[in-house]
Design an enzyme around this catalytic site. Structure first.
Site, PDB file in Angstrom:
ATOM      1  CB  SER A 146      -3.702  13.125   9.650  1.00  0.00           C
ATOM      2  OG  SER A 146      -2.755  13.090   8.624  1.00  0.00           O
ATOM      3  CE1 TYR A 159      -3.206   9.767   7.917  1.00  0.00           C
ATOM      4  CE2 TYR A 159      -3.193   7.238   8.904  1.00  0.00           C
ATOM      5  CZ  TYR A 159      -2.919   8.673   8.903  1.00  0.00           C
ATOM      6  OH  TYR A 159      -1.887   9.194   9.936  1.00  0.00           O
TER       7      TYR A 159
HETATM    8  C1  GCO Z   1       1.644   9.265   4.644  1.00  0.00           C
HETATM    9  C2  GCO Z   1       1.855   9.478   6.011  1.00  0.00           C
HETATM   10  C3  GCO Z   1       0.988  10.503   6.652  1.00  0.00           C
HETATM   11  C4  GCO Z   1       1.440  10.802   8.262  1.00  0.00           C
HETATM   12  C5  GCO Z   1       0.732  11.780   8.735  1.00  0.00           C
HETATM   13  C6  GCO Z   1       0.624  13.454   8.281  1.00  0.00           C
HETATM   14  O1  GCO Z   1       1.762   8.466   4.066  1.00  0.00           O
HETATM   15  O2  GCO Z   1       1.573  10.563   3.944  1.00  0.00           O
HETATM   16  O3  GCO Z   1       1.564   8.266   6.648  1.00  0.00           O
HETATM   17  O4  GCO Z   1      -0.077  10.051   6.830  1.00  0.00           O
HETATM   18  O5  GCO Z   1       1.513   9.820   8.824  1.00  0.00           O
HETATM   19  O6  GCO Z   1      -0.830  11.487   8.919  1.00  0.00           O
HETATM   20  O7  GCO Z   1       0.039  14.232   9.070  1.00  0.00           O
END
Ligand code: GCO
Length: 255
Positions: A146, A159
């Site tokens: 990501s 995340y």
């Molecule tokens: C968020 C998004 C991001 C994208 C992606 C960006 O909430 O910022 O979900 O996480 O999905 O990962 O590269």
């Protein structure tokens, strides 16, 4: 020579979390490049619908409903592949979830759930695949990272941490498995038009931010990952290891 560098005919590809979104698009791209597909999702995730659509498109599809965060389920799935004569030549660790909440309010259970699904699963599935790739002396592992593999965004810290871990897990896989003929790399999608991002796309402020912050001036489409995925799954990347290719419209390259 160049014409068949990207041909996946004769290969079997397992894509985790491929009943929809990025995984579904990558699976379809692999099928179009000639690969046999093993698609995965949790039971009831719409896996059968996706399989039907992919079969209707003429692709050879096997369904594998298992929880990628459950070690026993992952081991059992690979035992079934062994019994069915399915050799996973290409693995895409795509399964992932998002949880948007300020870290100071975050429950441990939510932290753990995101880390388990977005990072630990790539270890669990990658390990089972590698145990079979190593004796064969070849294999392709593609982890889905990501923009948050490089930069943190407030309110998506678990995340971010998981995706940062994906970058280093990819390098770790290269460090240990490249000598066995395995190429382990990653793809870092930018802001893509997926169900997971629906709330962001529908937020006018966030939508404007993405379009302003991205040199391409737009969100990415899931199918725009296929080129990088087929490259990393094919002979064209036989001397590429430990890399992460950003498919982000240029977002990471500019202030
Ligand atoms: C968020 C998004 C991001 C994208 C992606 C960006 O909430 O910022 O979900 O996480 O999905 O990962 O590269």
């Amino acid at each position: 020579m160049a014409s068949n560098l990207f041909d996946l005919s004769g290969s079997t590809a397992l894509v985790t979390g491929s009943s929809r979104g990025l995984g579904r698009a990558i699976a379809e791209g692999f099928g179009a490049a000639g690969a046999r597909l093993i698609i995965n999702g949790r039971a009831g995730s719409g896996l059968s619908n996706a399989a039907g659509e992919l079969r209707a498109a003429g692709h050879d599809v096997h369904e594998a409903a298992f929880d990628v965060t459950n070690e026993a389920a992952v081991k059992a799935a690979f035992r079934r592949f062994d019994e069915e004569g399915l050799e996973v030549d290409i693995l895409v660790n795509n399964a992932g979830i998002q949880h948007r909440q300020p870290m100071a309010e975050l429950a441990l259970a939510d932290w753990q759930r995101v880390i388990d699904t977005n990072l630990t699963s790539a270890f669990l599935v990658g390990r089972e695949a590698a145990l079979r790739m190593i004796p064969r002396g070849r294999g392709k592992i593609i982890n889905i990272g990501s923009l948050t593999s490089e930069l943190a965004r407030a309110t998506v810290i678990p995340y971010t941490v998981a995706k940062g871990g994906i970058k280093m897990l990819t390098r770790g896989m290269a460090a240990e498995w490249a000598k066995s003929g395995i190429q382990a790399n990653a793809i870092g999608p930018g802001y893509m038009l997926t169900d997971m991002n629906e709330a962001l796309v529908n937020d006018p402020k966030f939508d404007a931010w993405v379009k302003g912050r991205t040199p391409a001036g737009r969100w990415g489409k899931p199918e725009e990952l296929i080129g990088a995925a087929v490259f990393l799954a094919s002979r064209a990347s036989d001397y590429v290891n430990g890399q992460i290719i950003y498919v982000d419209g240029g977002m990471l390259s500019v202030l």
